[in-house]
Scaffold this motif. Structure first.
Motif, PDB file in Angstrom:
ATOM      1  N   GLY A 145     -39.106   4.046   8.452  1.00  0.00           N
ATOM      2  CA  GLY A 145     -38.873   2.744   9.052  1.00  0.00           C
ATOM      3  C   GLY A 145     -38.545   1.692   8.013  1.00  0.00           C
ATOM      4  N   ILE A 146     -39.241   1.735   6.864  1.00  0.00           N
ATOM      5  CA  ILE A 146     -38.994   0.739   5.820  1.00  0.00           C
ATOM      6  C   ILE A 146     -37.603   0.919   5.242  1.00  0.00           C
ATOM      7  CG2 ILE A 146     -39.688   0.090   3.485  1.00  0.00           C
ATOM      8  CD1 ILE A 146     -42.588   0.714   4.443  1.00  0.00           C
ATOM      9  N   LEU A 148     -35.104   2.246   6.738  1.00  0.00           N
ATOM     10  CA  LEU A 148     -34.150   1.905   7.789  1.00  0.00           C
ATOM     11  C   LEU A 148     -33.986   0.401   7.906  1.00  0.00           C
ATOM     12  CD1 LEU A 148     -32.747   3.948   9.645  1.00  0.00           C
ATOM     13  CD2 LEU A 148     -34.384   3.367  11.391  1.00  0.00           C
ATOM     14  N   ALA A 149     -35.059  -0.338   7.696  1.00  0.00           N
ATOM     15  CA  ALA A 149     -35.003  -1.782   7.929  1.00  0.00           C
ATOM     16  C   ALA A 149     -34.582  -2.563   6.690  1.00  0.00           C
ATOM     17  CB  ALA A 149     -36.357  -2.272   8.411  1.00  0.00           C
ATOM     18  N   THR A 150     -34.710  -1.985   5.505  1.00  0.00           N
ATOM     19  CA  THR A 150     -34.328  -2.730   4.312  1.00  0.00           C
ATOM     20  C   THR A 150     -33.040  -2.198   3.692  1.00  0.00           C
ATOM     21  OG1 THR A 150     -35.786  -1.321   3.033  1.00  0.00           O
ATOM     22  CG2 THR A 150     -36.677  -3.422   3.756  1.00  0.00           C
ATOM     23  N   TYR A 153     -30.022  -1.419   6.668  1.00  0.00           N
ATOM     24  CA  TYR A 153     -30.012  -2.230   7.890  1.00  0.00           C
ATOM     25  C   TYR A 153     -28.629  -2.291   8.522  1.00  0.00           C
ATOM     26  CZ  TYR A 153     -28.122  -5.986   4.980  1.00  0.00           C
ATOM     27  OH  TYR A 153     -27.344  -6.715   4.154  1.00  0.00           O
ATOM     28  N   PHE A 156     -28.027   0.784  10.484  1.00  0.00           N
ATOM     29  CA  PHE A 156     -28.936   0.703  11.631  1.00  0.00           C
ATOM     30  C   PHE A 156     -28.277  -0.069  12.764  1.00  0.00           C
ATOM     31  CE2 PHE A 156     -32.783  -1.440  13.495  1.00  0.00           C
ATOM     32  CZ  PHE A 156     -33.301  -0.314  14.083  1.00  0.00           C
ATOM     33  N   GLU A 157     -27.613  -1.200  12.418  1.00  0.00           N
ATOM     34  CA  GLU A 157     -26.933  -1.970  13.458  1.00  0.00           C
ATOM     35  C   GLU A 157     -25.676  -1.248  13.934  1.00  0.00           C
ATOM     36  OE1 GLU A 157     -28.431  -4.362  14.653  1.00  0.00           O
ATOM     37  OE2 GLU A 157     -29.867  -4.861  13.099  1.00  0.00           O
ATOM     38  N   ILE A 159     -25.306   1.890  14.194  1.00  0.00           N
ATOM     39  CA  ILE A 159     -25.708   2.957  15.117  1.00  0.00           C
ATOM     40  C   ILE A 159     -25.738   2.443  16.540  1.00  0.00           C
ATOM     41  CG2 ILE A 159     -27.721   4.276  15.841  1.00  0.00           C
ATOM     42  CD1 ILE A 159     -28.244   4.660  12.823  1.00  0.00           C
ATOM     43  N   SER A 160     -26.245   1.207  16.706  1.00  0.00           N
ATOM     44  CA  SER A 160     -26.333   0.681  18.071  1.00  0.00           C
ATOM     45  C   SER A 160     -24.936   0.468  18.638  1.00  0.00           C
ATOM     46  CB  SER A 160     -27.131  -0.611  18.088  1.00  0.00           C
ATOM     47  OG  SER A 160     -26.363  -1.667  17.576  1.00  0.00           O
ATOM     48  N   ILE A 161     -23.989   0.059  17.765  1.00  0.00           N
ATOM     49  CA  ILE A 161     -22.617  -0.121  18.262  1.00  0.00           C
ATOM     50  C   ILE A 161     -22.017   1.231  18.643  1.00  0.00           C
ATOM     51  CG2 ILE A 161     -20.306  -0.864  17.598  1.00  0.00           C
ATOM     52  CD1 ILE A 161     -21.652  -3.036  15.947  1.00  0.00           C
ATOM     53  N   LEU A 163     -23.685   3.815  19.681  1.00  0.00           N
ATOM     54  CA  LEU A 163     -24.313   4.212  20.946  1.00  0.00           C
ATOM     55  C   LEU A 163     -23.680   3.473  22.117  1.00  0.00           C
ATOM     56  CD1 LEU A 163     -28.071   4.371  19.990  1.00  0.00           C
ATOM     57  CD2 LEU A 163     -26.587   6.251  20.532  1.00  0.00           C
ATOM     58  N   LEU A 164     -23.374   2.180  21.895  1.00  0.00           N
ATOM     59  CA  LEU A 164     -22.745   1.387  22.952  1.00  0.00           C
ATOM     60  C   LEU A 164     -21.380   1.963  23.299  1.00  0.00           C
ATOM     61  CD1 LEU A 164     -22.820  -1.280  24.621  1.00  0.00           C
ATOM     62  CD2 LEU A 164     -21.617  -2.336  22.735  1.00  0.00           C
ATOM     63  N   SER A 166     -20.312   5.011  22.850  1.00  0.00           N
ATOM     64  CA  SER A 166     -20.421   6.304  23.519  1.00  0.00           C
ATOM     65  C   SER A 166     -20.851   6.125  24.969  1.00  0.00           C
ATOM     66  CB  SER A 166     -21.394   7.200  22.771  1.00  0.00           C
ATOM     67  OG  SER A 166     -22.667   6.639  22.804  1.00  0.00           O
ATOM     68  N   LEU A 167     -21.743   5.148  25.202  1.00  0.00           N
ATOM     69  CA  LEU A 167     -22.206   4.903  26.576  1.00  0.00           C
ATOM     70  C   LEU A 167     -21.049   4.452  27.455  1.00  0.00           C
ATOM     71  CD1 LEU A 167     -24.735   4.608  28.382  1.00  0.00           C
ATOM     72  CD2 LEU A 167     -24.837   2.256  27.682  1.00  0.00           C
TER      73      LEU A 167
END
Lengths: 176, 120
Positions: A145-146, A148-150, A153, A156-157, A159-161, A163-164, A166-167
């Motif tokens: 987690g550390i 991933l967040a530092t 990062y 990490f962001e 990845i969400s795009i 996922l969006l 692909s959805l």
């Protein structure tokens, strides 16, 4: 509960044996539904290997994503195939089969030669230790987690795009 | 190099959780009388007469639910280590994860508006 060496080896051997059986089942079973379930067994065995390698988070992620989600998708995809189309093709050994088996036999042998030759200790993120990580506490998942967040990062962001994308793509394709 | 002492409780939980269904099936197999008939051997569909075979084709609609589930499953896996390390890192990480979730909420709203979540 520190497991001594022999038990560890027995567990590894058992996992590998079940994994091989499951892989053969995926290839050889004629009903694709059973092949899909056998693939689930293979993925569970891989997560057992991750547990034996002390990386519990990867094991849980493996179970959650591959067994819980991807394998369900594969079973769904098999269910869309009409039942009568399964055992139509009696032609046992084609050129495509020979080529595929050749490639599949080549891959494990090339892996067996390359894995001992690679030096795995030069990899950056396994050796370099972060400042926060050195301060104590800290189990495996928190380290992930550390990082991933530092350090990661931006991915990490991203990845969400991904996922969006692909959805939205999946919904658009499934609606057609 | 095999350390499991952190996870003693987990293993105990796993063993108990797998013993309970095994015991339940074993006891019922031991006690129940065996009488087989055509009604008893037919598949159970919530008490309704079964229609057709069990091997039938699914509709493609249901694939969408599975796909949406996969996406949010992956999201959960990424949020779990974030939540575990939250108290070490503080408030800036909260904003990161907020953006992460916000982008995926856009996807959820899209799926909702397009009717991908309607089960009918």
């Amino acid at each position: 509960m520190d497991l001594p060496g022999p038990i560890h080896e027995i567990l590894v051997l058992f996992g590998g044996f079940v994994l091989l059986l499951g892989g053969l089942g995926v290839v050889l079973l004629t009903n694709p539904t059973f092949s899909a379930f056998s693939l689930g067994l293979v993925l569970v065995c891989i997560s057992l290997f991750y547990i034996l390698l002390n990386s519990y988070f990867v094991a849980v992620a493996q179970l959650l994503i591959y067994v819980g989600a991807i394998n369900v998708l594969i079973i769904f995809a098999v269910m869309f195939v009409n039942g009568s189309e399964w055992s139509k093709d009696k032609n046992f050994w084609t050129i495509g089969d020979g080529f595929t088996s050749l490639v599949c036999i080549t891959i494990p042998f090339s892996l067996m030669t390359t894995i001992p030759d690679t030096s795995w200790y030069g990899i950056l993120w396994t050796t370099r230790s972060n400042q926060i990580v050195e301060q104590g506490l800290i189990n495996n998942v928190q380290q992930i987690g550390i990082h991933l967040a530092t350090d990661f990062y931006l991915p990490f962001e991203l990845i969400s795009i991904i996922l969006l994308v692909s959805l939205i793509g999946a919904i658009t394709m499934a609606r057609q | 190099m095999f350390l499991l002492h952190e996870y003693d409780i987990f293993w105990a939980f796993l063993i108990i959780a797998s013993l309970i269904p095994i015991l339940a099936f074993w006891i019922s197999a031991l006690l129940a009388p065996v009488r087989e008939g055509p009604e008893k051997l037919s598949s159970y569909e919530s008490g309704i007469e079964p229609m057709g075979g069990a091997w039938l084709q699914f509709r493609i609609r249901y694939y969408m639910f599975a796909l949406v589930f996969v996406v949010f499953d992956v999201e959960t896996v990424f949020l779990y280590p974030w939540a575990m390390s939250f108290d070490v890192l503080g408030i800036s990480v909260f904003i990161e994860a907020f953006i992460f979730v916000l982008i995926l909420v856009v996807g959820l709203v899209y799926a909702w508006r397009k009717g991908a979540l309607e089960w009918s």
